[in-house]
Design an enzyme around this catalytic site. Structure first.
Site, PDB file in Angstrom:
ATOM      1  CE  LYS A 140      -3.799  -2.435   2.246  1.00  0.00           C
ATOM      2  NZ  LYS A 140      -4.651  -2.716   3.400  1.00  0.00           N
ATOM      3  CD  GLN A 153      -3.572  -4.495   6.403  1.00  0.00           C
ATOM      4  OE1 GLN A 153      -3.778  -3.422   5.843  1.00  0.00           O
ATOM      5  NE2 GLN A 153      -3.866  -5.645   5.817  1.00  0.00           N
ATOM      6  CG  ASP A 212      -9.683  -0.381   4.897  1.00  0.00           C
ATOM      7  OD1 ASP A 212      -9.275  -0.794   3.795  1.00  0.00           O
ATOM      8  OD2 ASP A 212      -9.070  -0.541   5.967  1.00  0.00           O
TER       9      ASP A 212
HETATM   10  N1  GUN Z   1      -6.874  -7.073   6.118  1.00  0.00           N
HETATM   11  C1  GUN Z   1      -7.168  -7.819   5.025  1.00  0.00           C
HETATM   12  N2  GUN Z   1      -7.729  -7.043   4.061  1.00  0.00           N
HETATM   13  C2  GUN Z   1      -7.789  -5.790   4.578  1.00  0.00           C
HETATM   14  C3  GUN Z   1      -8.263  -4.549   4.057  1.00  0.00           C
HETATM   15  O1  GUN Z   1      -8.767  -4.448   2.937  1.00  0.00           O
HETATM   16  N3  GUN Z   1      -8.139  -3.483   4.891  1.00  0.00           N
HETATM   17  C4  GUN Z   1      -7.626  -3.580   6.151  1.00  0.00           C
HETATM   18  N4  GUN Z   1      -7.577  -2.479   6.891  1.00  0.00           N
HETATM   19  N5  GUN Z   1      -7.179  -4.720   6.660  1.00  0.00           N
HETATM   20  C5  GUN Z   1      -7.247  -5.809   5.874  1.00  0.00           C
END
Ligand code: GUN
Length: 293
Positions: free
Chosen positions: A52, A96, A119
């Protein structure tokens, strides 16, 4: 059979975002800023977060990674989120997942203000998605919708079977696929751990979206000829063929299922790269809406 090349589509979308960003900056907008919070040292989460941050850098977005020890208290984490909520210099904020046991995912998600929730996990944003109102769509479902759109896969009137009812993928995906919209209008069946005779259900599906985290769950005899198969699984399994000692495995037994499909996503290189560009799109959207305030 056609392989859906998520990497190629995500590169196309990155170019579109770069163009869009340039127009925004030329019109006086500021560089979008994404802040990512990560707690602990889970290998998978570290990799996702570094992807990211790298993608932000590549496109000229500002990014901040905040790393906390896995012993951080819920209160400390929520205080940090509240501080970032008030920081006008940050457009998008994500924490996350998964989080250590002492921290409630729900509390964390509800503490991030909906305007910065790139998100798309906040209940308000989920509610807007459910009603078809403009919002941030969560990254994985958003990426899958975009893949179906760009490969011109017809979804209207089709039987779509989704395996897995997580808040992050299966449940929002079921809403989006049944919605009255360009990609949508499908008749959706959402299968989960209590579903009986899954194979009988998937065999009738025109589109199958598998988000179970169960390597190679979907075998050839689960799939009818000509189906479209989207594999969301990314489980790390041991491998002596890679430097890292592991490789990613999807939820679909690719070689045997691919022979029966009209379209299929590989793992890696299918859905994965799309989630990152979806997040970048949401972050740019957040920066734009802050600009309009
Ligand atoms: N863990 C697995 N996929 C995601 C996501 O799309 N966003 C976040 N914040 N955590 C994750």
């Amino acid at each position: 059979m056609q392989i859906i090349d998520g990497r190629a589509i995500s590169n196309e979308i990155k170019k579109e975002i770069a163009k869009d960003l340039k127009m925004f900056i030329d019109a006086g907008g500021k560089v979008p800023h994404l802040t990512v919070i990560i707690v602990g040292n889970d290998g998978g989460s570290q990799t996702y977060v570094s992807h990211k941050i790298k993608a932000c850098k590549k496109l000229g977005f500002q990014s901040t990674k905040i790393q906390f020890d896995e012993k951080i208290t819920e209160k400390e984490l929520l205080e940090k989120i509240k501080e970032i909520n008030k920081d006008d210099n940050v457009d998008g904020l994500l924490v996350q997942l998964p989080l250590p046991k002492q921290i409630s995912d729900t509390k964390v998600i509800e503490t991030i203000i909906p305007e910065k929730d790139v998100d798309g996990f906040h209940p308000l944003n989920i509610g807007k998605m459910l009603l078809g109102l403009p919002t941030y769509l969560s990254a994985t479902p958003y990426g899958i919708i975009e893949l179906l759109k760009r490969y011109k896969i017809k979804t209207s009137g089709k039987n779509c079977v989704i395996l897995g009812r997580s808040n992050i993928v299966g449940t929002p995906m079921s809403v989006l696929m049944s919605r009255k919209s360009e990609i949508g209008n499908s008749t959706v069946t959402l299968c989960h751990s209590r579903t009986k005779n899954i194979k009988e259900i998937t065999k009738k599906a025109d589109i199958i979206i598998v988000a179970l985290g169960s390597p190679e769950f979907l075998k050839a005899d689960f799939v009818k000829d000509g189906a479209v198969v989207i594999d969301v699984g990314t489980t790390r399994v041991k491998s002596d063929k890679t430097k890292s000692g592991w490789k990613l495995k999807g939820d679909v037994k690719f070689d045997e299922v691919a022979e029966k499909c009209s379209f299929i996503t590989p793992v890696p290189g299918g859905v994965g790269p799309m989630t990152i560009v979806s997040l970048l799109k949401n972050t740019l959207k957040a920066a734009k809406s802050n600009f309009q305030k």
